[in-house]
Design an enzyme around this catalytic site. Sequence first.
Site, PDB file in Angstrom:
ATOM      1  N   ASP A 230     -18.828   6.011 -20.197  1.00  0.00           N
ATOM      2  CA  ASP A 230     -19.308   4.633 -20.355  1.00  0.00           C
ATOM      3  C   ASP A 230     -18.134   3.765 -20.787  1.00  0.00           C
ATOM      4  O   ASP A 230     -16.989   4.102 -20.506  1.00  0.00           O
ATOM      5  CB  ASP A 230     -20.474   4.586 -21.352  1.00  0.00           C
ATOM      6  CG  ASP A 230     -21.473   3.466 -21.045  1.00  0.00           C
ATOM      7  OD1 ASP A 230     -21.030   2.305 -20.958  1.00  0.00           O
ATOM      8  OD2 ASP A 230     -22.664   3.746 -20.880  1.00  0.00           O
ATOM      9  N   HIS A 253     -16.097   2.826 -18.090  1.00  0.00           N
ATOM     10  CA  HIS A 253     -16.613   1.559 -17.563  1.00  0.00           C
ATOM     11  C   HIS A 253     -15.828   0.361 -18.060  1.00  0.00           C
ATOM     12  O   HIS A 253     -16.310  -0.767 -18.019  1.00  0.00           O
ATOM     13  CB  HIS A 253     -18.094   1.407 -17.933  1.00  0.00           C
ATOM     14  CG  HIS A 253     -18.984   2.425 -17.288  1.00  0.00           C
ATOM     15  ND1 HIS A 253     -20.352   2.419 -17.433  1.00  0.00           N
ATOM     16  CD2 HIS A 253     -18.701   3.484 -16.495  1.00  0.00           C
ATOM     17  CE1 HIS A 253     -20.869   3.435 -16.768  1.00  0.00           C
ATOM     18  NE2 HIS A 253     -19.890   4.094 -16.184  1.00  0.00           N
TER      19      HIS A 253
END
Length: 405
Positions: A230, A253
Amino acid sequence: MGIIGILRPAILLLAGLAWCSELVAAAGRVDGVFNVKEYGARGDGTTDDTKAFVDAWTAACRARGSPATLLVPAANSFIVGPTRFSGPCASTRITVQVMGTITAPPAGAWRELEYWLMFYQVHGLTVTGGSTGLLDGRGGTWWRKKCKDHADCISRAPTGLVVMNCIDVELSQFHSKDSPQMHIAVSMSSNVNVAQLTITAPWDSPNTDGVHIDRSDHVRVTGSTIGTGDDCVSIGSGTRFVTVDGIVCGPGHGVSVGSLGKKGAAVSVEYIDVRNVQFINTMNGARIKTWQGGKGYAKSISFTDINFTNVEHPVVINQFYVDRHHVPNNMGAVALSNITYTNLSGTSRRKTAVEFDCSESGSCTNIHVNSVAITAADGGGTVARCRNVQGDTSGYVYPKIPCLR
């Protein structure tokens, strides 16, 4: 001599031994080092050492005046369940020296909480390690856990290390591996320095943000290598004066401001400085994401000296986070203003390298783009897409951003 004459030397000997023991104990207290093994920790990788860690913390926290150190020795693996290390402490500063490995129990072996290790209301805290210091969250046992609702199952996975309601904190020089959810969360805290960490989890591990910051101020994340499933760094509401400097991010991310304004929440974020970041094979790079219908503001945010290598979405503002198709466009959004991008370069995995997607409510203003050169990873050209953005460009900007002056 009589019985008294016989006993007197023995009594004096015992008194002398007791006095020596007190001197040794006092010397230990003066030294200020509280080794978890001296409080019963086995460090054999199978015994539950939670109580020993709590007892060592309690002793270190109560040490008056001088700084204290809770020592987790090298060449040992300690199983520690969910634990809150609470202050305030009597010692002027408390250091947790992680030289060995602290390992979480597997999912199902301990009650479900929002955290694994939490430091709460401690003023003057250092958590540090070295080349051998490791926090192993055993996240794989959570990611594989079977639930009727997978999303709900993951939402109940704990954050690895939480710093809450703390002041003057340093987290440095240790490795965090495979946290069940976020690795490190800084919440409601001030003057926090996160430096020289290595944070890792598989690229497909859910919600494993490297460092998450919310409701905090004066936080620095520097000189670290973060590769997770993430955001490498995520910045939530109520956060001010954050610096992210000199990190390598990938996989993951990207560095994200947000998401902000979920379920119409009022938010505030300001004075965020992201610089000297290398994004390598990440899904996103420099990202701001808000929910439609949110309230409040995010302002005075800068991304400076950023390099992208094969990044899928290098530069993103998304005010329609999650689902833009089922919410009317006139609901308003979190107001974004004074956002600056300076000296951005590298390669994009997709043709679209810059995406500014803002609400019709006029919530994206004073967006400044200075000196950008992002080409396609396959050697081709790139484009920028934008709507409802007010701002300007200066210097060489490629791809050209059509809705900016």
